[in-house]
Design a protein around this motif. Structure first.
Motif, PDB file in Angstrom:
ATOM      1  N   ARG A   1      29.245  39.176  48.392  1.00 49.92           N
ATOM      2  CA  ARG A   1      30.192  38.593  47.269  1.00 49.92           C
ATOM      3  C   ARG A   1      31.105  40.446  47.075  1.00 49.92           C
ATOM      4  NH1 ARG A   1      25.709  36.238  45.394  1.00 49.92           N
ATOM      5  NH2 ARG A   1      25.015  38.310  44.232  1.00 49.92           N
ATOM      6  N   LEU A   2      30.206  41.528  47.008  1.00 52.37           N
ATOM      7  CA  LEU A   2      30.703  43.014  46.693  1.00 52.37           C
ATOM      8  C   LEU A   2      32.062  43.207  47.363  1.00 52.37           C
ATOM      9  CD1 LEU A   2      30.639  45.373  44.276  1.00 52.37           C
ATOM     10  CD2 LEU A   2      28.944  46.499  46.268  1.00 52.37           C
TER      11      LEU A   2
ATOM     12  N   ARG B   1      34.279  41.186  49.007  1.00 53.80           N
ATOM     13  CA  ARG B   1      35.063  40.651  48.900  1.00 53.80           C
ATOM     14  C   ARG B   1      35.727  41.428  48.081  1.00 53.80           C
ATOM     15  NH1 ARG B   1      36.890  33.925  47.912  1.00 53.80           N
ATOM     16  NH2 ARG B   1      39.679  34.799  46.953  1.00 53.80           N
ATOM     17  N   LEU B   2      35.334  41.275  46.524  1.00 54.89           N
ATOM     18  CA  LEU B   2      36.154  42.460  45.358  1.00 54.89           C
ATOM     19  C   LEU B   2      36.058  43.997  46.017  1.00 54.89           C
ATOM     20  CD1 LEU B   2      32.887  41.780  42.528  1.00 54.89           C
ATOM     21  CD2 LEU B   2      35.109  40.485  42.751  1.00 54.89           C
ATOM     22  N   LEU B   3      35.673  43.858  46.978  1.00 51.58           N
ATOM     23  CA  LEU B   3      35.951  45.969  47.052  1.00 51.58           C
ATOM     24  C   LEU B   3      37.247  45.348  48.044  1.00 51.58           C
ATOM     25  CD1 LEU B   3      32.926  47.734  47.618  1.00 51.58           C
ATOM     26  CD2 LEU B   3      34.520  48.014  45.928  1.00 51.58           C
TER      27      LEU B   3
ATOM     28  N   THR C   1      39.606  42.793  48.132  1.00 51.03           N
ATOM     29  CA  THR C   1      40.922  42.253  47.080  1.00 51.03           C
ATOM     30  C   THR C   1      41.329  43.446  46.256  1.00 51.03           C
ATOM     31  OG1 THR C   1      39.465  41.709  45.228  1.00 51.03           O
ATOM     32  CG2 THR C   1      40.501  40.251  47.296  1.00 51.03           C
ATOM     33  N   GLU C   2      40.256  44.562  45.841  1.00 48.09           N
ATOM     34  CA  GLU C   2      40.746  45.325  45.408  1.00 48.09           C
ATOM     35  C   GLU C   2      41.301  46.653  45.943  1.00 48.09           C
ATOM     36  OE1 GLU C   2      41.921  47.463  41.626  1.00 48.09           O
ATOM     37  OE2 GLU C   2      40.803  45.821  41.852  1.00 48.09           O
TER      38      GLU C   2
ATOM     39  N   GLY D   1      40.815  37.699  50.751  1.00 46.70           N
ATOM     40  CA  GLY D   1      40.282  37.471  50.344  1.00 46.70           C
ATOM     41  C   GLY D   1      38.703  36.386  50.544  1.00 46.70           C
TER      42      GLY D   1
END
Length: 164
Positions: A31-32, A34-36, A38-39, A52
């Motif tokens: 999960r992290l 994908r978050l990192l 996309t940011e 993403g």
């Protein structure tokens, strides 16, 4: 401990952007990732949706099929010219991923079908034992700078027509 690298290098009039992070081989690590990703793509001004999804699928595969207890996986993003390359490296290379149709009614097995549909190219690279890298490339162009009411480019505070 997580390790992050983000840099821009100019080579032959073509900016090369790079981001790398080492994450735990757990669902939280996936999960992290994908978050990192996309940011980072947001800071580079690149599209988020398709990359993403690709990062989510490759990271989920790394923690599901490529997990070795105590070993992390690496997410890397490269942008060269108009091509974004996503790489996920894990430490289990005895079973390489292959594109296949899942059984009807199966609850999993569609990750690489998603990657295949969204990426322009993808593949697997065997590395020095015990690693493999699954990669995907997408062609994406950077958005053009926005024009403001004053005709300048990239005004961080554009005029809001609703304000007095």
């Amino acid at each position: 401990m997580n390790q992050e690298i983000a840099e821009s290098v100019t080579q032959l009039d073509c900016p090369i952007r790079h981001f790398s992070v080492l994450l735990s081989s757990t669902p939280r690590g996936a999960r992290l990732a994908r978050l990192l990703a996309t940011e980072q793509l947001r800071t580079w001004g690149l599209p988020l949706e398709a990359p993403g999804h690709i990062v989510a699928e490759l990271a989920a595969n790394a923690v599901t099929h490529g997990r070795v207890p105590g070993r992390d996986f690496r997410l890397m993003l490269y942008v060269v010219a108009e091509t974004l390359r996503i790489e996920v490296t894990d430490t289990r290379c005895e079973r390489l991923p292959q594109l296949q149709q899942p059984a009807p009614g199966a609850e999993s097995g569609r990750g690489l079908l998603v990657v295949n549909a969204l990426a322009d190219r993808w593949g697997v690279r065997e590395e020095r034992f015990p690693r493999k890298t699954v990669w995907a490339e997408l062609r994406c162009s950077e958005p053009e700078p926005a024009l403001t009411d004053f005709g300048g480019e990239g005004d961080p505070h554009p005029k809001n027509s609703g304000e007095k």
